[in-house]
Design a protein around this motif. Structure first.
Motif, PDB file in Angstrom:
ATOM      1  N   ALA A   4       0.855  -1.185   0.000  1.00 26.87           N
ATOM      2  CA  ALA A   4       0.000   0.000   0.000  1.00 26.87           C
ATOM      3  C   ALA A   4       0.891   1.235   0.000  1.00 26.87           C
ATOM      4  O   ALA A   4       2.004   1.205   0.521  1.00 26.87           O
ATOM      5  CB  ALA A   4      -0.905  -0.003   1.224  1.00 26.87           C
ATOM      6  N   THR A   5       0.399   2.321  -0.596  1.00 27.72           N
ATOM      7  CA  THR A   5       1.177   3.555  -0.674  1.00 27.72           C
ATOM      8  C   THR A   5       0.399   4.702  -0.068  1.00 27.72           C
ATOM      9  O   THR A   5      -0.782   4.895  -0.363  1.00 27.72           O
ATOM     10  CB  THR A   5       1.528   3.886  -2.140  1.00 27.72           C
ATOM     11  N   SER A   6       1.081   5.457   0.778  1.00 30.54           N
ATOM     12  CA  SER A   6       0.527   6.664   1.375  1.00 30.54           C
ATOM     13  C   SER A   6       1.499   7.811   1.153  1.00 30.54           C
ATOM     14  O   SER A   6       2.663   7.594   0.812  1.00 30.54           O
ATOM     15  CB  SER A   6       0.297   6.483   2.884  1.00 30.54           C
ATOM     16  N   CYS A   7       1.010   9.023   1.367  1.00 31.67           N
ATOM     17  CA  CYS A   7       1.845  10.219   1.267  1.00 31.67           C
ATOM     18  C   CYS A   7       1.461  11.169   2.388  1.00 31.67           C
ATOM     19  O   CYS A   7       0.310  11.200   2.812  1.00 31.67           O
ATOM     20  CB  CYS A   7       1.644  10.909  -0.075  1.00 31.67           C
ATOM     21  N   GLU A  29      -3.161   4.838  20.162  1.00 32.31           N
ATOM     22  CA  GLU A  29      -3.079   6.177  20.711  1.00 32.31           C
ATOM     23  C   GLU A  29      -1.688   6.737  20.471  1.00 32.31           C
ATOM     24  O   GLU A  29      -0.696   6.055  20.703  1.00 32.31           O
ATOM     25  CB  GLU A  29      -3.361   6.086  22.215  1.00 32.31           C
ATOM     26  N   GLY A  30      -1.615   7.971  19.960  1.00 35.88           N
ATOM     27  CA  GLY A  30      -0.313   8.597  19.819  1.00 35.88           C
ATOM     28  C   GLY A  30      -0.296   9.759  18.848  1.00 35.88           C
ATOM     29  O   GLY A  30      -1.243   9.965  18.081  1.00 35.88           O
ATOM     30  N   TRP A  31       0.784  10.518  18.900  1.00 31.84           N
ATOM     31  CA  TRP A  31       1.000  11.662  18.017  1.00 31.84           C
ATOM     32  C   TRP A  31       1.644  11.195  16.722  1.00 31.84           C
ATOM     33  O   TRP A  31       2.575  10.393  16.746  1.00 31.84           O
ATOM     34  CB  TRP A  31       1.896  12.686  18.703  1.00 31.84           C
ATOM     35  N   VAL A  32       1.151  11.722  15.597  1.00 27.32           N
ATOM     36  CA  VAL A  32       1.640  11.322  14.278  1.00 27.32           C
ATOM     37  C   VAL A  32       1.719  12.542  13.356  1.00 27.32           C
ATOM     38  O   VAL A  32       1.152  13.595  13.641  1.00 27.32           O
ATOM     39  CB  VAL A  32       0.716  10.257  13.631  1.00 27.32           C
ATOM     40  N   LEU A  33       2.404  12.347  12.234  1.00 30.24           N
ATOM     41  CA  LEU A  33       2.413  13.326  11.155  1.00 30.24           C
ATOM     42  C   LEU A  33       1.223  13.030  10.242  1.00 30.24           C
ATOM     43  O   LEU A  33       0.817  11.866  10.114  1.00 30.24           O
ATOM     44  CB  LEU A  33       3.712  13.212  10.353  1.00 30.24           C
ATOM     45  N   PRO A  34       0.660  14.051   9.587  1.00 26.92           N
ATOM     46  CA  PRO A  34      -0.471  13.789   8.682  1.00 26.92           C
ATOM     47  C   PRO A  34      -0.044  13.012   7.436  1.00 26.92           C
ATOM     48  O   PRO A  34       0.972  13.324   6.815  1.00 26.92           O
ATOM     49  CB  PRO A  34      -0.959  15.198   8.309  1.00 26.92           C
ATOM     50  N   LYS A  35      -0.831  11.977   7.126  1.00 26.32           N
ATOM     51  CA  LYS A  35      -0.556  11.161   5.931  1.00 26.32           C
ATOM     52  C   LYS A  35      -1.792  10.353   5.591  1.00 26.32           C
ATOM     53  O   LYS A  35      -2.670  10.175   6.425  1.00 26.32           O
ATOM     54  CB  LYS A  35       0.634  10.236   6.155  1.00 26.32           C
ATOM     55  N   GLY A  36      -1.824   9.834   4.349  1.00 21.36           N
ATOM     56  CA  GLY A  36      -2.950   9.005   3.972  1.00 21.36           C
ATOM     57  C   GLY A  36      -2.734   8.332   2.634  1.00 21.36           C
ATOM     58  O   GLY A  36      -1.736   8.551   1.949  1.00 21.36           O
ATOM     59  N   THR A  47      -1.807  13.753  -3.215  1.00 21.54           N
ATOM     60  CA  THR A  47      -2.240  12.981  -2.049  1.00 21.54           C
ATOM     61  C   THR A  47      -1.742  13.629  -0.767  1.00 21.54           C
ATOM     62  O   THR A  47      -2.502  13.803   0.192  1.00 21.54           O
ATOM     63  CB  THR A  47      -1.723  11.530  -2.124  1.00 21.54           C
ATOM     64  N   ALA A  48      -0.462  13.983  -0.733  1.00 20.23           N
ATOM     65  CA  ALA A  48       0.122  14.580   0.473  1.00 20.23           C
ATOM     66  C   ALA A  48      -0.611  15.868   0.854  1.00 20.23           C
ATOM     67  O   ALA A  48      -0.980  16.062   2.021  1.00 20.23           O
ATOM     68  CB  ALA A  48       1.612  14.839   0.261  1.00 20.23           C
ATOM     69  N   LEU A  49      -0.854  16.727  -0.116  1.00 23.92           N
ATOM     70  CA  LEU A  49      -1.548  17.993   0.156  1.00 23.92           C
ATOM     71  C   LEU A  49      -2.987  17.760   0.605  1.00 23.92           C
ATOM     72  O   LEU A  49      -3.475  18.396   1.542  1.00 23.92           O
ATOM     73  CB  LEU A  49      -1.514  18.892  -1.081  1.00 23.92           C
ATOM     74  N   ARG A  50      -3.680  16.846  -0.059  1.00 21.40           N
ATOM     75  CA  ARG A  50      -5.076  16.538   0.298  1.00 21.40           C
ATOM     76  C   ARG A  50      -5.156  15.977   1.716  1.00 21.40           C
ATOM     77  O   ARG A  50      -6.011  16.387   2.512  1.00 21.40           O
ATOM     78  CB  ARG A  50      -5.679  15.541  -0.702  1.00 21.40           C
ATOM     79  N   GLU A  51      -4.278  15.044   2.031  1.00 21.47           N
ATOM     80  CA  GLU A  51      -4.315  14.420   3.353  1.00 21.47           C
ATOM     81  C   GLU A  51      -4.003  15.411   4.467  1.00 21.47           C
ATOM     82  O   GLU A  51      -4.636  15.388   5.518  1.00 21.47           O
ATOM     83  CB  GLU A  51      -3.359  13.227   3.415  1.00 21.47           C
ATOM     84  N   VAL A  52      -3.036  16.287   4.251  1.00 21.25           N
ATOM     85  CA  VAL A  52      -2.732  17.318   5.250  1.00 21.25           C
ATOM     86  C   VAL A  52      -3.964  18.189   5.472  1.00 21.25           C
ATOM     87  O   VAL A  52      -4.354  18.457   6.610  1.00 21.25           O
ATOM     88  CB  VAL A  52      -1.504  18.169   4.837  1.00 21.25           C
TER      89      VAL A  52
END
Length: 151
Positions: A4-7, A29-36, A47-52
């Protein structure tokens, strides 16, 4: 095994990094960077811009590609190998609103050392290190934010 690929993005405003706090019914549970996940017909950048935007409400612009991380997880049915492409991004405010539908309960911009220690996953910490180093280099050369001015 399925691939699977995310950005996603390391979003910076005035030296602080955007993080999201995820809590799925106390299972995760936890802190993460935005991605999808990349949707059909999308480029990695789109994808990166949309997910953010979807996950945080932050309108960001890509400065440059940072790199790829990879991890594996298992669902009830299969093992998934996830490749995540990361971008260094700039935004023009501290505004963020966590996407409740995706179980994000909080969001905010944090100083580098705070963000580094808050992040749950080591691969995201490595991406943060690389992205922040690039940010500092651009800032020290008076190039931070210039790409946005050209758009």
């Amino acid at each position: 095994m399925t691939e699977a690929t995310s950005c996603g993005g390391v979003v910076i405003f005035r030296g602080k990094i955007l993080l999201l706090y995820k809590n799925i019914r106390n299972k995760y549970e936890g802190w993460v960077l935005p991605k999808g996940t990349v949707e059909p017909g999308e480029t990695f950048e789109q994808t990166a811009l949309r997910e953010v935007l979807e996950e945080s409400g932050s309108h960001a612009d890509i400065i440059q590609y940072v790199g790829k991380s990879q991890y594996t997880f298992t669902t009830a049915k299969e093992e998934i190998v996830k490749n995540v492409h990361w971008y260094l991004m700039i935004t023009d405010s501290y505004y963020s609103k966590p996407q409740r539908e995706e179980y994000f309960m909080d969001s905010g911009f944090y100083k580098y050392h705070e963000a580094y220690h808050l992040l749950k996953f080591s691969n995201e910490k490595q991406i943060l290190e690389k992205a922040y180093s690039e940010y500092q280099s651009l800032k020290n050369s008076n190039l931070w934010g210039r790409k946005r001015d050209l758009q």
